[in-house]
Design an enzyme around this catalytic site. Structure first.
Site, PDB file in Angstrom:
ATOM      1  N   LEU A   7      92.601   5.762  45.599  1.00 38.52           N
ATOM      2  CA  LEU A   7      92.536   6.179  44.195  1.00 38.52           C
ATOM      3  C   LEU A   7      93.871   5.896  43.521  1.00 38.52           C
ATOM      4  CD1 LEU A   7      90.684   9.617  44.500  1.00 38.52           C
ATOM      5  CD2 LEU A   7      89.793   7.291  44.680  1.00 38.52           C
ATOM      6  N   ARG A  14     102.925  13.392  35.120  1.00 39.99           N
ATOM      7  CA  ARG A  14     104.077  14.215  35.490  1.00 39.99           C
ATOM      8  C   ARG A  14     105.309  13.389  35.864  1.00 39.99           C
ATOM      9  NH1 ARG A  14     100.333  17.681  39.512  1.00 39.99           N
ATOM     10  NH2 ARG A  14      99.040  15.815  39.248  1.00 39.99           N
TER      11      ARG A  14
HETATM   12  C1  UD1 Z   1      94.749  15.970  44.300  1.00 44.87           C
HETATM   13  C2  UD1 Z   1      93.628  16.901  44.820  1.00 44.87           C
HETATM   14  C3  UD1 Z   1      94.276  18.146  45.453  1.00 44.87           C
HETATM   15  C4  UD1 Z   1      95.189  17.697  46.576  1.00 44.87           C
HETATM   16  C5  UD1 Z   1      96.224  16.680  46.089  1.00 44.87           C
HETATM   17  C6  UD1 Z   1      96.946  16.086  47.263  1.00 44.87           C
HETATM   18  C7  UD1 Z   1      91.699  16.650  43.348  1.00 44.87           C
HETATM   19  C8  UD1 Z   1      90.912  17.266  42.270  1.00 44.87           C
HETATM   20  N1  UD1 Z   1      92.778  17.323  43.713  1.00 44.87           N
HETATM   21  O1  UD1 Z   1      95.465  16.664  43.288  1.00 44.87           O
HETATM   22  O2  UD1 Z   1      93.269  19.003  45.974  1.00 44.87           O
HETATM   23  O3  UD1 Z   1      95.852  18.814  47.147  1.00 44.87           O
HETATM   24  O4  UD1 Z   1      95.587  15.598  45.388  1.00 44.87           O
HETATM   25  O5  UD1 Z   1      97.982  15.215  46.885  1.00 44.87           O
HETATM   26  O6  UD1 Z   1      91.316  15.611  43.848  1.00 44.87           O
HETATM   27  N2  UD1 Z   1      93.223   9.272  40.169  1.00 44.87           N
HETATM   28  C9  UD1 Z   1      92.321   8.303  39.795  1.00 44.87           C
HETATM   29  N3  UD1 Z   1      91.504   8.552  38.741  1.00 44.87           N
HETATM   30  C10 UD1 Z   1      91.518   9.719  38.058  1.00 44.87           C
HETATM   31  C11 UD1 Z   1      92.434  10.722  38.452  1.00 44.87           C
HETATM   32  C12 UD1 Z   1      93.267  10.467  39.515  1.00 44.87           C
HETATM   33  O7  UD1 Z   1      92.274   7.231  40.390  1.00 44.87           O
HETATM   34  O8  UD1 Z   1      90.722   9.858  37.127  1.00 44.87           O
HETATM   35  C13 UD1 Z   1      94.139   8.998  41.289  1.00 44.87           C
HETATM   36  C14 UD1 Z   1      95.590   9.090  40.930  1.00 44.87           C
HETATM   37  O9  UD1 Z   1      96.099   7.824  40.519  1.00 44.87           O
HETATM   38  C15 UD1 Z   1      96.234   9.572  42.224  1.00 44.87           C
HETATM   39  C16 UD1 Z   1      95.123  10.311  42.931  1.00 44.87           C
HETATM   40  O10 UD1 Z   1      93.912   9.967  42.288  1.00 44.87           O
HETATM   41  O11 UD1 Z   1      96.670   8.480  43.030  1.00 44.87           O
HETATM   42  C17 UD1 Z   1      95.295  11.830  42.883  1.00 44.87           C
HETATM   43  O12 UD1 Z   1      95.405  12.246  41.549  1.00 44.87           O
HETATM   44  P1  UD1 Z   1      96.427  13.372  41.110  1.00 44.87           P
HETATM   45  O13 UD1 Z   1      96.296  13.573  39.653  1.00 44.87           O
HETATM   46  O14 UD1 Z   1      97.766  13.098  41.657  1.00 44.87           O
HETATM   47  O15 UD1 Z   1      95.788  14.646  41.862  1.00 44.87           O
HETATM   48  P2  UD1 Z   1      96.570  15.965  42.323  1.00 44.87           P
HETATM   49  O16 UD1 Z   1      96.762  16.840  41.160  1.00 44.87           O
HETATM   50  O17 UD1 Z   1      97.761  15.594  43.096  1.00 44.87           O
HETATM   51 MG    MG Z   2      98.774  13.853  43.354  1.00 46.91          MG
END
Ligand code: UD1
Ligand code: MG
Length: 450
Positions: A7, A14
């Site tokens: 992902l 942030r």
């Molecule tokens: C996420 C998890 C959380 C976990 C944490 C670990 C969810 C809802 N939460 O939170 O439980 O403890 O990771 O690091 O999954 N991304 C996409 N498309 C989107 C949103 C995000 O591709 O629409 C990707 C981001 O680029 C990133 C990853 O998903 O690489 C995680 O997204 P991020 O916003 O960092 O999630 P966390 O708040 O860290």
């Molecule tokens: Mg994250």
């Protein structure tokens, strides 16, 4: 059969950066590239990166990863929404899908192997990599029953005060039985504080879902802001330095030293304080680097010392003494037992064995033979304002202090160049070349009194 999806579509708000978060660099490689490399032991059938924010830039940066496919998530509506984008691409796929958050760059390849094995052994619908963190702030909390079956994952911002007491967190790394996940992906809602489709909600509809703790909790460090990026840097450095120390390398004041994980060191190398080793660098046995040296993409032979020096894209032979304050700027090859000394800058130069360039020189676009002695302040004038030209100096030739070689020019072997000469014509073997005004003494000369 395994497919991997990373992902990487989020902006990374942030980070407060124009660059997408997953392209931020950690020890010379992007977060995304590191995450991708952590799958190297799995031999996945497909590797897919889900991209969105600045998708073109992300694709471009990773275009050397030939086996990587890209799927676009044009609107970033959450991690669950990101995985929903895979539905048309993985139609007909049977097997397990490993989902990795693109911002978890410190995973060990063995950890993913173990996770997958555990997932298969238990025939889980999903397995989640978890860890017990001393400070779980910001991570989703994982709740399990007495059999390690996951009952719920609650995001930090959705947690009650009581739920926040649970330090078992979601590492953002999951194995899913793809056929079972396909059934539940359309059921995800955005009924949470962020109004996003959370992938973690999928486990509410799947059975059985198990949590598997990682051996070393530092591996699941997720990067959401610059502070976490700095922490990850520190963890990575600690790993690299511990490894090299266990392989017989001495690090003096390790905290002040940085070493990329692409560097190779041999036993009895000593790295002194404030030294930085980058890229594809190799340092052979018995060499002493620093204090204060920077070495990038270079090979340093055995028993070399390189003090307060910068060496980039170059090769240094065995037994050389480099520095203090030498700058090998690129495409420099120095033979064995040479002395490259104080305030010497070199680029595109080939230097034979036992040759000395000891003080205050610029040697660029030049070939020097064996046992050449380059006098203090010798300069190769390689640039005519338009083009660069080459200087050749044969073996055993001595150049006097402050000589200038106006390239293109060839100096033979066993030649001697008088100090202060500006050499613009070739010099044959065994000749003495003097190219300066003869000294004139005017005797009895005084400044006129008024
Ligand atoms: C996420 C998890 C959380 C976990 C944490 C670990 C969810 C809802 N939460 O939170 O439980 O403890 O990771 O690091 O999954 N991304 C996409 N498309 C989107 C949103 C995000 O591709 O629409 C990707 C981001 O680029 C990133 C990853 O998903 O690489 C995680 O997204 P991020 O916003 O960092 O999630 P966390 O708040 O860290
Ligand atoms: Mg994250």
């Amino acid at each position: 059969m395994v497919a991997v999806a990373i992902l990487a579509a989020g902006r990374g708000t942030r980070m407060k950066s124009r660059l997408p978060k997953v392209l931020h660099s950690l020890g010379g490689r992007s977060l995304l590239e590191r995450t991708l490399d952590s799958c190297r032991l799995l031999d996945p059938k497909r590797r897919i990166a889900i991209v969105g924010y600045q998708a073109e830039l992300v694709k471009q940066t990773l275009q050397h990863k030939k086996e990587l496919e890209f799927v676009e998530q044009t609107e970033q509506l959450g991690t669950g929404h990101a995985v929903q984008q895979l539905l048309p691409y993985l139609e007909g796929f049977t097997g397990d899908l490993l989902v990795l958050n693109g911002d978890v760059p410190l995973l060990r390849a063995e950890t993913l192997q173990k996770l997958l094995q555990f997932h298969k052994t238990h025939q889980n619908a999903a397995t989640i990599l978890t860890a017990h963190l001393p400070n779980p702030q910001g991570y989703g909390r994982v709740f399990c029953d007495g059999y390690n079956l996951v009952t719920q994952i609650v995001e930090d911002r959705d947690c009650s005060a009581a739920q926040k007491q649970n330090h078992r967190v979601n590492g953002g790394i999951y194995c899913f039985n793809w056929q079972k996940l396909v059934e539940v992906l359309p059921k995800l809602s955005s009924n949470n504080q962020q109004q996003e489709y959370y992938l973690t909600e999928a486990i509410d509809y799947l059975q059985p879902v198990m949590a598997k703790d990682v051996d070393d909790y530092l591996e699941i460090t997720g990067i959401n802001d610059r502070k976490q990026l700095a922490e990850a840097h520190e963890i990575l450095q600690m790993r690299i330095k511990d490894y090299w120390m266990s392989e017989g390398v001495t690090l003096i004041d390790p905290d002040s030293i940085t070493i990329d994980d692409t560097v190779t060191l041999h036993s009895d190398v000593v790295i002194e304080p404030q030294s930085h080793l980058r890229g594809n660098t190799e340092i052979a046995s018995g060499s002493r680097i620093g204090p204060g040296s920077f070495i990038e993409n270079s090979r340093i032979g055995e028993n070399v010392t390189a003090m307060y020096s910068v060496i980039v894209n170059s090769k240094v032979g065995d037994g050389c003494r480099i520095g203090p304050y030498s700058h090998l700027r690129g495409e420099v090859t120095v033979g064995d037992a040479c002395r490259i000394g104080n305030f010497v800058e070199m680029k595109k130069a080939i230097v034979g064995n036992k040759t000395n360039v000891a003080h205050l020189s610029y040697i660029g676009d030049a070939t020097l033979g064996d046992r050449v002695n380059v006098g203090a302040g010798t300069i190769t004038a390689n640039y005519d304002g338009k083009n660069k030209h080459h200087t050749q100096i044969g073996s055993r030739t001595k150049t006097g202090a402050n000589s200038v070689f106006v390239a293109p020019v060839t100096i033979g072997e066993d030649a001697t160049i008088a100090a202060g000469s500006v050499i613009s014509k070739d010099v044959p073997n065994e000749a003495l070349a003097i190219a300066r005004e003869r000294q004139k003494n005017i005797e009895g000369w005084h400044i006129k009194e008024d």
